[in-house]
Design an enzyme around this catalytic site. Structure first.
Site, PDB file in Angstrom:
ATOM      1  N   HIS A  18       0.875  -1.171   0.000  1.00  0.00           N
ATOM      2  CA  HIS A  18       0.000   0.000   0.000  1.00  0.00           C
ATOM      3  C   HIS A  18       0.912   1.221   0.000  1.00  0.00           C
ATOM      4  O   HIS A  18       1.379   1.673   1.030  1.00  0.00           O
ATOM      5  CB  HIS A  18      -0.896  -0.021   1.233  1.00  0.00           C
ATOM      6  CG  HIS A  18      -1.966   1.041   1.185  1.00  0.00           C
ATOM      7  ND1 HIS A  18      -2.944   1.160   2.143  1.00  0.00           N
ATOM      8  CD2 HIS A  18      -2.219   2.024   0.291  1.00  0.00           C
ATOM      9  CE1 HIS A  18      -3.752   2.163   1.850  1.00  0.00           C
ATOM     10  NE2 HIS A  18      -3.322   2.704   0.729  1.00  0.00           N
ATOM     11  N   GLY A 162      -6.928  -3.188   5.632  1.00  0.00           N
ATOM     12  CA  GLY A 162      -7.291  -2.828   6.990  1.00  0.00           C
ATOM     13  C   GLY A 162      -6.155  -2.025   7.611  1.00  0.00           C
ATOM     14  O   GLY A 162      -5.234  -1.580   6.926  1.00  0.00           O
ATOM     15  N   MET A 164      -2.986  -1.891  10.625  1.00  0.00           N
ATOM     16  CA  MET A 164      -1.878  -2.821  10.841  1.00  0.00           C
ATOM     17  C   MET A 164      -2.314  -4.085  11.569  1.00  0.00           C
ATOM     18  O   MET A 164      -1.758  -5.160  11.336  1.00  0.00           O
ATOM     19  CB  MET A 164      -0.774  -2.139  11.639  1.00  0.00           C
ATOM     20  CG  MET A 164      -0.109  -0.991  10.922  1.00  0.00           C
ATOM     21  SD  MET A 164       1.371  -0.412  11.777  1.00  0.00           S
ATOM     22  CE  MET A 164       0.699  -0.028  13.400  1.00  0.00           C
ATOM     23  N   SER A 168      -7.592  -7.629   6.249  1.00  0.00           N
ATOM     24  CA  SER A 168      -7.796  -6.997   4.953  1.00  0.00           C
ATOM     25  C   SER A 168      -8.707  -7.904   4.139  1.00  0.00           C
ATOM     26  O   SER A 168      -8.953  -9.059   4.507  1.00  0.00           O
ATOM     27  CB  SER A 168      -6.462  -6.793   4.232  1.00  0.00           C
ATOM     28  OG  SER A 168      -5.623  -5.909   4.948  1.00  0.00           O
ATOM     29  N   HIS A 187     -12.282   1.981  -0.585  1.00  0.00           N
ATOM     30  CA  HIS A 187     -10.896   1.513  -0.734  1.00  0.00           C
ATOM     31  C   HIS A 187     -10.270   1.182   0.613  1.00  0.00           C
ATOM     32  O   HIS A 187      -9.108   0.822   0.695  1.00  0.00           O
ATOM     33  CB  HIS A 187     -10.046   2.555  -1.478  1.00  0.00           C
ATOM     34  CG  HIS A 187      -9.444   3.621  -0.602  1.00  0.00           C
ATOM     35  ND1 HIS A 187     -10.099   4.780  -0.282  1.00  0.00           N
ATOM     36  CD2 HIS A 187      -8.248   3.692   0.024  1.00  0.00           C
ATOM     37  CE1 HIS A 187      -9.333   5.531   0.488  1.00  0.00           C
ATOM     38  NE2 HIS A 187      -8.208   4.899   0.705  1.00  0.00           N
ATOM     39  N   GLY A 188     -11.033   1.301   1.674  1.00  0.00           N
ATOM     40  CA  GLY A 188     -10.551   0.963   3.004  1.00  0.00           C
ATOM     41  C   GLY A 188     -11.597   1.355   4.036  1.00  0.00           C
ATOM     42  O   GLY A 188     -12.715   1.738   3.695  1.00  0.00           O
ATOM     43  N   LYS A 263       5.965  -1.173   8.346  1.00  0.00           N
ATOM     44  CA  LYS A 263       5.492   0.207   8.218  1.00  0.00           C
ATOM     45  C   LYS A 263       6.652   1.076   7.742  1.00  0.00           C
ATOM     46  O   LYS A 263       7.674   1.172   8.405  1.00  0.00           O
ATOM     47  CB  LYS A 263       4.949   0.722   9.545  1.00  0.00           C
ATOM     48  CG  LYS A 263       4.348   2.119   9.427  1.00  0.00           C
ATOM     49  CD  LYS A 263       3.925   2.657  10.763  1.00  0.00           C
ATOM     50  CE  LYS A 263       3.270   4.022  10.609  1.00  0.00           C
ATOM     51  NZ  LYS A 263       4.061   5.006   9.851  1.00  0.00           N
TER      52      LYS A 263
END
Length: 264
Positions: A18, A162, A164, A168, A187-188, A263
């Site tokens: 992402h 989703g 962390m 998802s 989209h989320g 991340k």
């Protein structure tokens, strides 16, 4: 592949990237808000929010903006392609097998927060329109000519990330969505807190421990920023996905549980 997407009980591991245009897209938006505000003043265009600043598509300002936006989108595609290739190389080095032997392949790559020139049905007639998806992503239904052959019968894969520590999802586009939302869906989950509020109210160490307790490995370049992507900073992605599924604008297909998060 399409078989895995169409067969939800298959166990599979998916690596998701992402990533966007590394600030370039944000800068394009910032720059062109000023340009478009001036264009609106010249043309007597009034909007409720300056973030909706606009200009006719065929105007010089409109064409300049679309070209700048396309450059940012291409940059984002390149970033994700490079990251994906490095992931494949890492798997090859660790397992001493080729990416093909390991079954590492891309399912789909799609942008959100982008405008696309597409053909859609409007009042029973086919029109060429500019669909600007902000907080949404494209979800073309089965049989759409722009879909690859392997997805023609099930619709476009819709990648819903989703936070962390949350699941998802992969959805597929529907014909109903084509007719009612210009082939678009969420989209989320969407943020519950801004990044700054999440960093003020959530403790990064507690977030990390909570993820570890649930068997999720986390790596981050800046541990102080972990809180901004924590689960409580977002709405419940399950409810958002269920809403889109129940509304018929996309079809729930696969749920993915996180086991590792990197991340940037």
């Amino acid at each position: 592949d399409a078989l895995s997407l169409a067969t939800p009980h298959v166990l599979w591991y998916q690596r998701r990237v992402h990533g966007g245009s590394r600030g370039l897209g944000h800068q394009v938006c910032t720059d062109y808000l000023l340009v478009l505000e001036a264009a609106m003043a010249q043309r007597g265009i009034v909007v409720n929010d300056k973030q909706l600043a606009c200009a006719p598509i065929q105007s010089q300002e409109g064409m300049d903006y679309l070209q700048a936006m396309a450059a940012a989108a291409n940059f984002a595609f390149c970033n994700r392609s490079i990251i994906a290739n490095r992931v494949r190389n890492t798997f090859e080095d660790i397992f001493q097998r080729s990416a093909r032997e390991l079954g590492l392949y891309s399912i789909y790559d799609v942008c959100h927060n982008i405008a696309k020139i597409e053909q859609h049905q409007v009042d029973g007639q086919t029109h060429q329109v500019l669909v600007h998806r902000k907080g949404a992503t494209r979800a073309f239904g089965p049989g759409h000519p722009q879909l690859p052959p392997q997805y023609q019968h099930i619709g476009q894969p819709v990648l819903i990330g989703g936070s962390m520590g949350t699941c998802s999802f992969v959805l597929t586009g529907t014909e109903y969505g084509m007719m009612n939302t210009f082939g678009s869906t969420c989209h989320g989950a969407g943020r519950e807190m801004s990044r700054s509020k999440a960093k003020r109210e959530l403790d990064s160490k507690r977030v990390m421990q909570d993820m570890a307790d649930r068997g999720i490995t986390l790596l981050s370049r800046n541990w102080g920023d972990v809180a901004e992507e924590a689960g409580p900073a977002y709405k419940d992605v399950r409810k958002v996905v269920e809403t889109c599924h129940n509304a018929g604008i996309s079809k729930l297909c696969v749920r993915l549980r996180p086991i590792a998060v990197i991340k940037g």
